[in-house]
Design a protein around this motif. Structure first.
Motif, PDB file in Angstrom:
ATOM      1  N   LYS A  81     -71.716  11.175  32.542  1.00 56.58           N
ATOM      2  CA  LYS A  81     -72.812  11.717  31.716  1.00 56.58           C
ATOM      3  C   LYS A  81     -72.299  12.665  30.637  1.00 56.58           C
ATOM      4  O   LYS A  81     -73.006  12.952  29.675  1.00 56.58           O
ATOM      5  N   MET A 102     -77.957   9.713  41.937  1.00 48.51           N
ATOM      6  CA  MET A 102     -78.263   9.961  40.513  1.00 48.51           C
ATOM      7  C   MET A 102     -79.340  11.025  40.311  1.00 48.51           C
ATOM      8  O   MET A 102     -79.595  11.457  39.195  1.00 48.51           O
ATOM      9  N   ALA A 188     -86.348   9.956  41.270  1.00 48.29           N
ATOM     10  CA  ALA A 188     -85.874   9.576  39.922  1.00 48.29           C
ATOM     11  C   ALA A 188     -87.000   9.065  39.032  1.00 48.29           C
ATOM     12  O   ALA A 188     -86.949   9.214  37.810  1.00 48.29           O
ATOM     13  N   CYS A 226     -75.358  -1.027  35.490  1.00 50.08           N
ATOM     14  CA  CYS A 226     -76.469  -0.078  35.336  1.00 50.08           C
ATOM     15  C   CYS A 226     -76.160   0.985  34.280  1.00 50.08           C
ATOM     16  O   CYS A 226     -76.990   1.264  33.409  1.00 50.08           O
ATOM     17  N   THR A 227     -74.959   1.559  34.346  1.00 48.83           N
ATOM     18  CA  THR A 227     -74.633   2.614  33.378  1.00 48.83           C
ATOM     19  C   THR A 227     -74.434   2.051  31.977  1.00 48.83           C
ATOM     20  O   THR A 227     -74.680   2.749  30.991  1.00 48.83           O
ATOM     21  N   GLU A 230     -77.868   1.991  30.521  1.00 48.84           N
ATOM     22  CA  GLU A 230     -78.287   3.366  30.209  1.00 48.84           C
ATOM     23  C   GLU A 230     -77.595   3.877  28.947  1.00 48.84           C
ATOM     24  O   GLU A 230     -78.227   4.464  28.059  1.00 48.84           O
ATOM     25  N   TYR A 248     -82.474   5.770  33.667  1.00 52.99           N
ATOM     26  CA  TYR A 248     -81.690   5.256  34.798  1.00 52.99           C
ATOM     27  C   TYR A 248     -82.000   3.783  34.995  1.00 52.99           C
ATOM     28  O   TYR A 248     -83.101   3.312  34.694  1.00 52.99           O
ATOM     29  N   THR A 250     -81.545   0.310  37.680  1.00 58.52           N
ATOM     30  CA  THR A 250     -81.295  -0.179  39.042  1.00 58.52           C
ATOM     31  C   THR A 250     -81.183  -1.696  38.989  1.00 58.52           C
ATOM     32  O   THR A 250     -81.803  -2.353  38.137  1.00 58.52           O
TER      33      THR A 250
END
Length: 307
Positions: A81, A102, A188, A226-227, A230, A248, A250
């Motif tokens: 991050k 997360m 989340a 996933c990241t 994002e 976020y 999933t």
């Protein structure tokens, strides 16, 4: 096999997560040798100013990338991050290990739940995203800035400077402090995390093929997908820590879901978009397109212009 020099920030959390990651590599490659080189970044040195006022998240990365470029280190272990969504051309993320929790964690004196905080309570955070969400949930509390590493922030709360603080669950869990210190974890969906929160990013030189091959052994494909979604959303929105932005993703039964958040700093304007797809970059762009359509990008443009 050669000896690998690993760059890490000097904080307790950074050193702990670096050692944990190296242990996972040593398990796969017992014949390899690893040595940590501690690097103090500008972000570590400036602890009395809000990050967004002094240049944002890249402050935790630049000195480490310089060491990587000069071949003083072979890889850098970052909290993903903190890594800007655009990397210099000569570097790449060599792997993303399995992601930790997360969510955001709420810590309070006497373990008072967030909903039960008395009116006028002071909550500490260093994040515009967290501050905006707190303000939108409770307009009767005061949000004050708190900087420093996680144990410094906890001590400030325990000394009575703050009634509560918000920290990333991942850092607390990596330090082994989750269960004993946390009052509650925010869901989340209800309190949207930072982009890539809980994930590490292992940065290497693009031409280091031997190390790239090794890192595949500890790479989490699911967390990388996933990241990636994002960070694509973040890049498209031109987001930084000057902007209350979160999101976020999933992966469920092969379908990827991405929730994006953009807010005004005062918490009064809130845009949330959730979409699904199969391609992470395509999905990040899809959520960004929708944000632009509904006017959320205007918040970011105004903040960036003011900067």
């Amino acid at each position: 096999m050669r000896k690998f020099i690993v760059g890490s920030r000097r904080s307790g959390l950074a050193m702990t997560q670096s050692k944990q990651f190296i242990a996972s590599l040593e398990e796969k490659f017992p014949e390899a040798e690893f040595e940590i080189k501690e690097i103090v970044t500008k972000g570590d040195r400036i602890v009395d100013v809000q990050l967004s006022k002094v240049g944002g998240k890249g402050l935790f990365v630049k000195e480490i990338e310089l060491a990587l470029e000069n071949k003083e280190i072979d890889m850098a272990i970052h909290s993903l991050k903190d890594v800007p969504s655009r990397l210099p051309e000569q570097f790449k993320i060599g792997c993303i290990p399995e992601r930790e929790d997360m969510r955001d964690a709420f810590l309070s004196n006497n373990k008072v739940l967030f909903k039960d905080l008395p009116s006028g309570s002071i909550v500490g955070t260093s994040s515009l995203r967290r501050a905006a969400q707190l303000k939108s949930m409770r307009d009767d509390i005061t949000v004050n800035w708190v900087r420093g590493n996680i144990d410094t922030r906890i001590k400030k709360m325990e000394s009575g400077e703050y009634d509560a603080i918000i920290l990333a669950a991942a850092g607390l869990k990596r330090m082994g402090w989750g269960d004993s210190r946390v009052t509650e974890y925010f869901d989340a969906e209800e309190f949207i995390p930072a982009i890539a929160q809980g994930a590490l990013g292992i940065e290497i030189r693009r031409d280091d093929h031997e190390l790239a091959e090794m890192l595949e052994a500890v790479h989490s494909t699911e967390d990388a997908i996933c990241t990636s979604a994002e960070r694509t959303f973040l890049r498209r929105m031109d987001g930084s820590c000057q902007v209350p932005i979160g999101g976020y993703a999933t992966l469920e039964d092969g379908e990827l879901y991405l929730t994006g958040l953009i807010m005004s700093e005062d918490g009064n304007e809130k845009y949330v978009v959730k979409k699904s797809g199969t391609d992470p970059e395509g999905l990040g762009n899809l959520v960004a397109d929708e944000m632009e359509k509904i006017g959320a990008k205007e918040i970011i443009d105004k903040i960036n212009e003011a900067q």
